[in-house]
Design an enzyme around this catalytic site. Structure first.
Site, PDB file in Angstrom:
ATOM      1  N   GLY A  18       0.845  -1.199   0.000  1.00  0.00           N
ATOM      2  CA  GLY A  18       0.000   0.000   0.000  1.00  0.00           C
ATOM      3  C   GLY A  18       0.869   1.232   0.000  1.00  0.00           C
ATOM      4  O   GLY A  18       1.910   1.281   0.645  1.00  0.00           O
ATOM      5  N   ARG A  22      -2.449   9.069   1.380  1.00  0.00           N
ATOM      6  CA  ARG A  22      -2.809  10.235   2.201  1.00  0.00           C
ATOM      7  C   ARG A  22      -1.590  10.887   2.853  1.00  0.00           C
ATOM      8  O   ARG A  22      -1.694  11.963   3.433  1.00  0.00           O
ATOM      9  CB  ARG A  22      -3.852   9.838   3.243  1.00  0.00           C
ATOM     10  CG  ARG A  22      -5.204   9.514   2.597  1.00  0.00           C
ATOM     11  CD  ARG A  22      -6.196   8.997   3.597  1.00  0.00           C
ATOM     12  NE  ARG A  22      -6.497   9.980   4.625  1.00  0.00           N
ATOM     13  CZ  ARG A  22      -6.950   9.671   5.833  1.00  0.00           C
ATOM     14  NH1 ARG A  22      -7.164   8.421   6.163  1.00  0.00           N
ATOM     15  NH2 ARG A  22      -7.200  10.625   6.704  1.00  0.00           N
ATOM     16  N   LYS A  29       4.633   4.710   2.706  1.00  0.00           N
ATOM     17  CA  LYS A  29       4.234   5.084   4.071  1.00  0.00           C
ATOM     18  C   LYS A  29       5.052   4.383   5.137  1.00  0.00           C
ATOM     19  O   LYS A  29       5.508   5.012   6.094  1.00  0.00           O
ATOM     20  CB  LYS A  29       2.743   4.767   4.255  1.00  0.00           C
ATOM     21  CG  LYS A  29       2.251   4.948   5.679  1.00  0.00           C
ATOM     22  CD  LYS A  29       0.758   4.989   5.784  1.00  0.00           C
ATOM     23  CE  LYS A  29       0.109   3.641   5.644  1.00  0.00           C
ATOM     24  NZ  LYS A  29      -1.347   3.717   5.911  1.00  0.00           N
ATOM     25  N   GLN A  81       2.291  -8.509  -2.563  1.00  0.00           N
ATOM     26  CA  GLN A  81       0.869  -8.434  -2.906  1.00  0.00           C
ATOM     27  C   GLN A  81       0.803  -7.707  -4.244  1.00  0.00           C
ATOM     28  O   GLN A  81       1.057  -6.503  -4.324  1.00  0.00           O
ATOM     29  CB  GLN A  81       0.102  -7.658  -1.829  1.00  0.00           C
ATOM     30  CG  GLN A  81      -1.389  -7.601  -2.080  1.00  0.00           C
ATOM     31  CD  GLN A  81      -2.100  -6.598  -1.177  1.00  0.00           C
ATOM     32  OE1 GLN A  81      -1.477  -5.702  -0.606  1.00  0.00           O
ATOM     33  NE2 GLN A  81      -3.412  -6.727  -1.077  1.00  0.00           N
ATOM     34  N   THR A  87      -6.903  -5.566   3.042  1.00  0.00           N
ATOM     35  CA  THR A  87      -6.038  -6.141   4.078  1.00  0.00           C
ATOM     36  C   THR A  87      -6.133  -7.672   4.149  1.00  0.00           C
ATOM     37  O   THR A  87      -5.128  -8.329   4.433  1.00  0.00           O
ATOM     38  CB  THR A  87      -6.347  -5.512   5.457  1.00  0.00           C
ATOM     39  OG1 THR A  87      -7.766  -5.371   5.600  1.00  0.00           O
ATOM     40  CG2 THR A  87      -5.732  -4.131   5.578  1.00  0.00           C
ATOM     41  N   GLY A 147     -12.326   1.488  11.662  1.00  0.00           N
ATOM     42  CA  GLY A 147     -13.463   0.571  11.666  1.00  0.00           C
ATOM     43  C   GLY A 147     -14.108   0.560  13.048  1.00  0.00           C
ATOM     44  O   GLY A 147     -13.426   0.755  14.055  1.00  0.00           O
ATOM     45  N   ARG A 322      28.713  14.452  14.121  1.00  0.00           N
ATOM     46  CA  ARG A 322      28.177  13.716  12.963  1.00  0.00           C
ATOM     47  C   ARG A 322      28.636  12.260  13.005  1.00  0.00           C
ATOM     48  O   ARG A 322      29.473  11.886  13.819  1.00  0.00           O
ATOM     49  CB  ARG A 322      28.612  14.420  11.685  1.00  0.00           C
ATOM     50  CG  ARG A 322      27.887  15.776  11.497  1.00  0.00           C
ATOM     51  CD  ARG A 322      28.445  16.540  10.331  1.00  0.00           C
ATOM     52  NE  ARG A 322      28.449  15.735   9.128  1.00  0.00           N
ATOM     53  CZ  ARG A 322      29.244  15.955   8.078  1.00  0.00           C
ATOM     54  NH1 ARG A 322      30.097  16.962   8.090  1.00  0.00           N
ATOM     55  NH2 ARG A 322      29.181  15.184   7.018  1.00  0.00           N
ATOM     56  N   LYS A 340      33.281  15.030  12.593  1.00  0.00           N
ATOM     57  CA  LYS A 340      32.768  13.961  11.723  1.00  0.00           C
ATOM     58  C   LYS A 340      33.834  12.890  11.557  1.00  0.00           C
ATOM     59  O   LYS A 340      34.997  13.215  11.325  1.00  0.00           O
ATOM     60  CB  LYS A 340      32.408  14.531  10.355  1.00  0.00           C
ATOM     61  CG  LYS A 340      31.769  13.506   9.440  1.00  0.00           C
ATOM     62  CD  LYS A 340      32.154  13.701   7.989  1.00  0.00           C
ATOM     63  CE  LYS A 340      33.522  13.138   7.707  1.00  0.00           C
ATOM     64  NZ  LYS A 340      33.855  13.051   6.275  1.00  0.00           N
ATOM     65  N   ASN A 366      45.129  19.994  22.400  1.00  0.00           N
ATOM     66  CA  ASN A 366      44.312  21.206  22.436  1.00  0.00           C
ATOM     67  C   ASN A 366      44.141  21.728  21.021  1.00  0.00           C
ATOM     68  O   ASN A 366      45.118  22.012  20.336  1.00  0.00           O
ATOM     69  CB  ASN A 366      44.979  22.267  23.316  1.00  0.00           C
ATOM     70  CG  ASN A 366      44.023  23.422  23.587  1.00  0.00           C
ATOM     71  OD1 ASN A 366      43.206  23.356  24.496  1.00  0.00           O
ATOM     72  ND2 ASN A 366      44.091  24.443  22.754  1.00  0.00           N
TER      73      ASN A 366
HETATM   74  C1  UD1 Z   1      -7.476  -0.456   8.786  1.00  0.00           C
HETATM   75  C2  UD1 Z   1      -8.696  -1.293   9.179  1.00  0.00           C
HETATM   76  C3  UD1 Z   1      -9.579  -0.447  10.116  1.00  0.00           C
HETATM   77  C4  UD1 Z   1      -8.770  -0.036  11.317  1.00  0.00           C
HETATM   78  C5  UD1 Z   1      -7.473   0.679  10.909  1.00  0.00           C
HETATM   79  C6  UD1 Z   1      -6.587   0.841  12.120  1.00  0.00           C
HETATM   80  C7  UD1 Z   1      -9.236  -2.826   7.362  1.00  0.00           C
HETATM   81  C8  UD1 Z   1     -10.121  -3.098   6.186  1.00  0.00           C
HETATM   82  N1  UD1 Z   1      -9.435  -1.671   7.995  1.00  0.00           N
HETATM   83  O1  UD1 Z   1      -7.936   0.683   8.066  1.00  0.00           O
HETATM   84  O2  UD1 Z   1     -10.714  -1.216  10.543  1.00  0.00           O
HETATM   85  O3  UD1 Z   1      -9.555   0.779  12.168  1.00  0.00           O
HETATM   86  O4  UD1 Z   1      -6.749  -0.083   9.946  1.00  0.00           O
HETATM   87  O5  UD1 Z   1      -5.427   1.594  11.818  1.00  0.00           O
HETATM   88  O6  UD1 Z   1      -8.422  -3.674   7.700  1.00  0.00           O
HETATM   89  N2  UD1 Z   1      -2.309  -2.944   3.370  1.00  0.00           N
HETATM   90  C9  UD1 Z   1      -1.760  -3.855   2.499  1.00  0.00           C
HETATM   91  N3  UD1 Z   1      -2.432  -4.188   1.373  1.00  0.00           N
HETATM   92  C10 UD1 Z   1      -3.681  -3.705   1.097  1.00  0.00           C
HETATM   93  C11 UD1 Z   1      -4.238  -2.774   1.991  1.00  0.00           C
HETATM   94  C12 UD1 Z   1      -3.529  -2.421   3.116  1.00  0.00           C
HETATM   95  O7  UD1 Z   1      -0.645  -4.343   2.755  1.00  0.00           O
HETATM   96  O8  UD1 Z   1      -4.238  -4.075   0.050  1.00  0.00           O
HETATM   97  C13 UD1 Z   1      -1.559  -2.588   4.590  1.00  0.00           C
HETATM   98  C14 UD1 Z   1      -1.161  -1.112   4.671  1.00  0.00           C
HETATM   99  O9  UD1 Z   1       0.165  -0.906   4.234  1.00  0.00           O
HETATM  100  C15 UD1 Z   1      -1.232  -0.828   6.159  1.00  0.00           C
HETATM  101  C16 UD1 Z   1      -2.277  -1.813   6.666  1.00  0.00           C
HETATM  102  O10 UD1 Z   1      -2.400  -2.833   5.702  1.00  0.00           O
HETATM  103  O11 UD1 Z   1      -0.003  -1.078   6.821  1.00  0.00           O
HETATM  104  C17 UD1 Z   1      -3.635  -1.150   6.889  1.00  0.00           C
HETATM  105  O12 UD1 Z   1      -4.073  -0.559   5.697  1.00  0.00           O
HETATM  106  P1  UD1 Z   1      -4.684   0.907   5.663  1.00  0.00           P
HETATM  107  O13 UD1 Z   1      -4.986   1.239   4.256  1.00  0.00           O
HETATM  108  O14 UD1 Z   1      -3.844   1.830   6.432  1.00  0.00           O
HETATM  109  O15 UD1 Z   1      -6.083   0.643   6.424  1.00  0.00           O
HETATM  110  P2  UD1 Z   1      -6.911   1.684   7.273  1.00  0.00           P
HETATM  111  O16 UD1 Z   1      -7.761   2.475   6.368  1.00  0.00           O
HETATM  112  O17 UD1 Z   1      -6.034   2.386   8.212  1.00  0.00           O
HETATM  113 MG    MG Z   2      -3.970   2.604   8.381  1.00  0.00          MG
END
Ligand code: UD1
Ligand code: MG
Length: 455
Positions: A18, A22, A29, A81, A87, A147, A322, A340, A366
């Site tokens: 993902g 945002r 991310k 993926q 998820t 959620g 550094r 450094k 010194n």
């Molecule tokens: C998700 C949960 C939500 C919860 C929130 C908490 C789901 C559907 N929703 O929403 O209920 O309240 O987290 O933070 O699970 N990711 C993948 N592949 C995908 C989609 C996501 O690897 O296809 C990974 C993202 O990188 C991330 C995590 O899964 O690390 C969660 O995905 P994100 O899109 O952030 O879900 P939220 O909208 O935060």
């Molecule tokens: Mg999230």
């Protein structure tokens, strides 16, 4: 059933695919950092502490994320993926790791970096108690994006994503933290039954709860503090997570015997090592890789990264250490001094306005104000070697590669281009010329010229 998590085989799937759109950033991310360490590395460290094997799911073509996994958790397997379809879909990308079987399948998000290992253990205990699914819930100050957990008494019935929730469901204060534990022997059966019939047409892991219940299994929710489970989807949330981590790191440092009169102004890294009886004055920044030995003082407005500071040393105010700066015991590095990739020996001092790069300085030396090691010729870096007890006069340039022997003196304002033997004096500057009466003659000549009217 054995209720001790340590005797149960655990597989943790870390979701790190993902883009995190945002965040409005070209960086994925999960590679954004708090406390100088990526979100992903925080989660992998926690998972590593909790024990068991781990599988990380990353996005396609994300060599940078794969490299970060290898660097932090070389034993973790990595799965791609291919398409971002939710998820649950992401967890199933690690099917090959899940199929051999385990007692507990944990799913954690790489964007939820502040979780503690003992919380993962709590989730697994809930499986040992007979639940097929255990979910971590919390009550965030701002629920948007999370959620909602639909419960009946202690039972968890379903999780509703915000986009699919009705008004009454949106009003539920208990939210999904994202972490989930599934009974290993039924996990795949549950995950394979999850569909994409929702607002985003994604396969939601959150649907595992309703699916498991339909299959006749129990699900349960455990509550956690918001500060432990806050997710990072935006730069604002990243900054909030950083603030929580900083509070934790400062509290741990104070507990370990570090003195900080204004801890809220001190910025630490996750790996900062501060011994007991270290004093940190207000407004100091520790980048990654710093360790400070007992009794050292880091004075205000100093910036340190990749540096080691010996016992009883004094750094700053306004010093910059550094990567590769190694200060031995009782070294003093004062205001506007940059160090450094240099070792400075016991008790040596560079108290004002200096640049020490790619150097080795012995004990008791010194380094006068304004000393510069000229380490760079535009193409290569070169070394400066300064022996024990050497004295470098103020405002000298040491043009590397160059060696100043032990006990040698360098006259102020020198440009040193060749080695100086031990105990010698080197002066490399224009000889001073004094012309008696010159100033008076000059002034008289000018005022006479002014009195004589122009022709
Ligand atoms: C998700 C949960 C939500 C919860 C929130 C908490 C789901 C559907 N929703 O929403 O209920 O309240 O987290 O933070 O699970 N990711 C993948 N592949 C995908 C989609 C996501 O690897 O296809 C990974 C993202 O990188 C991330 C995590 O899964 O690390 C969660 O995905 P994100 O899109 O952030 O879900 P939220 O909208 O935060
Ligand atoms: Mg999230």
């Amino acid at each position: 059933m054995n209720s001790s998590p340590s005797s149960r085989r655990c597989l943790t799937v870390v979701l790190a695919a993902g883009e995190g759109t945002r965040m409005r950033s070209s960086r994925p991310k999960v590679l954004h950092a708090i406390g100088g360490r990526s979100l992903l590395a925080h989660v992998l460290a926690t998972v590593g502490e909790a024990g068991g094997t781990s599988a990380v799911v990353i996005g396609p073509g994300r060599d940078d994320v794969a490299a970060a996994v290898r660097a932090t958790a070389p034993d973790a397997s990595v799965f791609v993926q291919a398409e971002r379809r939710g998820t649950a879909h992401a967890v199933l990308a690690a099917r090959a790791a899940i199929e051999p079987g385990c007692d507990d399948l944990l799913v954690v998000f790489a964007d939820t970096p502040l979780v503690r290992p003992q919380t993962l253990t709590r989730l697994r205990m809930a499986l040992a108690d007979g639940n097929a699914v255990a979910v971590l819930g919390f009550r965030p100050a701002d629920r948007s994006g999370y959620g909602r957990l639909i419960t009946a008494g202690a039972r968890l019935l379903a999780i509703r994503e915000e986009k699919d929730a009705g008004e009454a469901e949106k009003a539920i204060t208990l939210c999904n933290a994202g972490l989930m534990a599934l009974r290993g022997d039924v996990a795949l059966a549950i995950l394979d039954r999850i569909g994409d019939d929702n607002a985003k047409h994604e396969f939601y892991l959150t649907d595992a709860v309703a699916v498991a219940r339909k299959m006749g299994f129990e699900a349960v929710v455990l509550e956690a503090e918001e500060d432990e489970v806050r997710g990072v989807n935006t730069q604002g949330q990243l900054a909030e997570a950083e603030a929580v981590l900083q509070r934790r790191l400062r509290a741990a440092a104070l507990d370990a015997g570090v003195t900080m009169v204004a801890p809220e102004t001190v910025h630490l890294s996750a790996d900062t090592r501060l011994a007991a009886d270290v004093t940190i004055e207000p407004y100091v920044v520790f980048g990654p890789g710093v360790s400070i030995e007992a009794g050292a003082t880091i004075r205000s407005f100093s910036h340190l990264e990749g540096a080691q500071v010996g016992a009883g040393a004094i750094v700053g105010p306004y010093a910059r250490l550094r990567p590769g700066a190694q200060l031995a015991e009782r070294v003093h590095v004062g205001n506007f001094v940059e160090v450094k990739a240099s070792e400075i020996g016991v008790g040596s001092k560079a108290n004002h306005l200096a640049y020490i790069g790619d150097s080795s300085i012995g004990a008791g030396a010194n380094i006068g104000a304004g000393t510069i090691t000229c380490n760079y010729d535009g193409i290569h870096k070169h070394k400066t070697d300064i022996g024990d007890g050497a004295f470098i006069g103020s405002n000298s340039s040491l043009v590397a590669p160059v060696k100043i022997g032990a006990g040698a003196y360098v006259g102020s304002g020198s440009v040193i281009t060749t080695d100086v033997p031990a105990d010698a004096l080197a002066i490399g500057r224009g000889r001073q010329v004094v012309k008696e009466g010159f100033g008076a003659r000059l002034r008289k000549g000018k005022s006479d010229a002014k009195k004589t009217p122009a022709p």
